[in-house]
Write a protein that holds these residues in place. Structure first.
Motif: not given
Length: 589
Positions: A465-484
């Motif tokens: 997650r930290s890598i993605f925050r740094k990369a500024g692409e934080a939305d692609s890898c989080s938010h709830g297990p069941m999220a589509g």
RNA sequence: GCGCCCGUAGCUCAGCCGGACAGAGCAACGGAUUUCUAAUCCGUGGGUCGGGUGUUCGAGUCACCCCGGGCGCGCCA
């Protein structure tokens, strides 16, 4: 999309084809190798065939290879050792598969071909007794099995079979009428109920008159006496508050909650039917089922109605079977209940079989939780450790560690993270171990940041997650297990084209990711979530090695994008895998 | 007495249907960091798999017998 097949399935299929082509019977198994030196997968078929046909296994192996074409998946298979056939996956095949996984919401895990309707009976606390550490294994194990079964496509009904109607209520009610301290009840209702129960229990063991009085209270309750029913209702409500609090901490959710009282009015019918059908008979004033033709149970009869006319838990368990099979239409019932009740469930299952209930009954047992002294875990004063207190301590201890390691987080974040870590640690300590072995409860070990622990796995996720925050692409890898996820993620071709595996750390990480789909279904073979836990530990290990060896953000394109994709997939598998164990992942820690 | 479970490295544990010299973590020792969170990684040492017999080409894994520990066995759940 058609369900994708794992490497194991693909290879097994090709291998079976080769055997047929070579005029050999299908045999042996195609498994992961025990050692990376032997490649990724191995077959022992030639060993078995060589033995059967009195031929040299290596010769048989060579013969199989002449009709085996796996060139699109592996390097040329090797014959090794006594006659093993070893397969090493080609990086191109791994790349393709990993890209497929990214587009699959279930990360490659196939939906079962034979879905069952499964009732899972776990947790099952007793009213008027506090939930204690002894309940944790049933709850955590049962919940994980429920999550995994559901993920595999089974229909799961989680049933909280609360002990709300037993003999203990005779004592609770007598105590309520004779010993209750109203002020104490107002302060801490459950503690007061427990106190009067314990005290009554003690008194009744030494005073037959009190014992008899308790029995009378129970009979009155079961006959529907208004006063006793009111007391009972109040006690159940107080207990439920305590249970709910624990369930909230643990993030446990039941689908139904049919306690013993739910079956109360069905008990006479159960006994009547069993008597009528000849399965049960009268003996010394009680109604009893004998198992004269079952050696293991021959001298262990089962009482379903006591000689005083009262019913016991065998009766209500049979009524429960009836409800689950006939009303809930379950074809599978799992009882996640401690090993001491093996005999009881043998009896219940045998009675169910004789009465014609068609279902797959499983008693899923587990070992005990021990203290440092290797004895059943107790408080210093020898009491059971209340579960609620234990879970709150988990959060507090985790909080202290978060505070140390990451003091800059805001308060609310710290609390949230500490809960995920603390509760996760407790659950993981339980699930990462084979369920039958007793385990020694140790805060230091389960909260350790290195080793096979929840925090170690969570940390792997946090790094991603930290890598993605740094990369500024934080939305692609989080938010709830069941999220589509598959819908949210950049579609399709992007993954496949951007994934390029070159470094050995990248390749072994990608191979590990492909194994997720092979591991998850295995858990239900023998109800072993620890198989999944061990896999996740190895995955986190592979990731950390990759993380050390392969810079992501500093790497030049196209390597940078490729590694980001690999991180993305690792994050998803970690999050999903932990979710299947009932464990949450924090974004920071 | 009968039944079930456990006994693997100093410690805590993996090793499901028998398969290649028994694996991991902790602890011990030796390395790596002006970091994408070292909350990490790389390496070294360490085990007659409680003991024995048997089945097998092959046993930690299966069968039988012992030893040690835990639990259960008519009106508690």
């Amino acid at each position: 999309m058609l369900a994708m097949e794992t490497f194991q399935e693909l290879l097994a299929k090709k291998f079976a084809g080769a055997l047929a082509k070579a005029g050999l019977p299908e045999t042996g198994e195609l498994t992961l190798t025990s050692d990376p030196r032997f490649g990724d997968y191995q077959s022992n078929a030639a060993l078995i065939l060589g033995k059967q046909r009195r031929e040299n296994p290596r010769g048989v192996a060579a013969k199989i290879l002449t009709s085996l074409d796996v060139a699109e998946l592996c390097d040329p298979p090797q014959v090794a050792g006594a006659g093993f056939i070893n397969f090493t996956l080609r990086p191109e095949a791994v790349t393709t598969k990993a890209a497929e996984l990214l587009e699959d919401q279930k990360l490659g895990v196939a939906t079962t071909a034979s879905p069952n309707r499964i009732v899972i009976d776990f947790g099952s606390p007793n009213v008027a007794k506090p939930m204690h550490v002894g309940h944790i294994r049933s709850i955590v194990l049962g919940d994980a099995l429920a999550r995994i079964a559901r993920f595999l496509g089974h229909e799961v009904i989680r049933d909280n079979h609360i002990g709300d109607w037993g003999t203990q209520f005779g004592m609770v009610i007598w105590g309520w009428k004779n010993l209750l301290d109203q002020q104490a009840l107002a302060r801490d209702p459950l503690a007061e109920i427990v106190r009067i129960y314990k005290e009554t229990n003690e008194r009744s063991t030494i005073d037959p008159q009190i014992r008899e009085a308790c029995r009378q209270e129970l009979v009155k309750l079961q006959a529907g006496d208004k006063e006793n029913l009111d007391i009972w209702n109040e006690c159940v409500a107080f207990s439920m508050q305590d249970f709910e609090h624990v369930y909230e901490l643990l993030d446990i959710h039941y689908d139904i909650q049919c306690g013993e009282s739910f079956y109360n009015n069905r008990l006479p019918g159960v006994v009547e039917r069993l008597l009528k059908s000849g399965i049960a008979e009268m003996s010394e004033g009680a109604v009893v089922v004998f198992f004269r033709d079952v050696p293991a149970l021959a001298d262990k009869p089962c009482i379903i109605r006591k000689n005083d006319g009262g019913y016991n838990y065998a009766t209500s368990d049979i009524a429960t079977v009836d409800y689950r099979v006939n009303d809930l239409k379950a074809d599978t019932i799992w009882y996640v209940v401690g090993a001491p009740q093996i005999l009881h469930f043998k009896q219940i299952f045998e009675i169910a079989r004789r009465a014609g209930y068609q279902a797959d009954f499983r008693h899923i047992t587990f070992g005990s939780v021990l203290g440092d002294d290797r004895k059943l875990m107790k408080t210093r004063s020898g009491e059971n450790v209340p579960l609620r207190q234990l879970l709150e301590e988990a959060g507090a201890r985790a909080r202290k560690i978060v505070e140390e390691k990451n003091p800059d987080l805001i308060e609310q974040e710290k609390t949230e993270i500490a809960r995920k870590i603390g509760i996760g640690a407790v659950k993981y300590a339980d699930l990462s171990q084979y369920r039958m072995t007793d385990y020694i409860f140790s805060w230091d070990k389960m909260l350790a940041l290195q080793g096979n622990t929840a925090p170690y796995l969570q940390n792997a996720y946090v790094r991603i997650r930290s890598i993605f925050r740094k990369a500024g692409e934080a939305d692609s890898c989080s938010h709830g297990p069941m999220a589509g996820r598959a819908e949210d993620a950049p579609q399709g071709r992007g993954y496949k084209d951007s994934l390029v595996l070159a470094e050995s750390a990248e390749i072994s990480l990608a191979k590990r990711l492909c194994q997720f789909a092979e591991v998850v279904p295995q858990v239900l073979n023998d109800f072993r979530p620890n198989i999944l836990a061990n896999y996740l530990f190895e995955l986190a290990n592979s990731f950390h090695s990759f993380y050390e060896a392969c810079p992501v953000l500093k790497a030049p394109e196209p390597t940078r994008s490729s590694r980001l994709v690999l991180c993305e997939l690792t994050g998803r598998v970690l999050e999903r895998g932990l979710d299947l164990l009932g464990i949450k992942v924090p974004e920071k820690m």
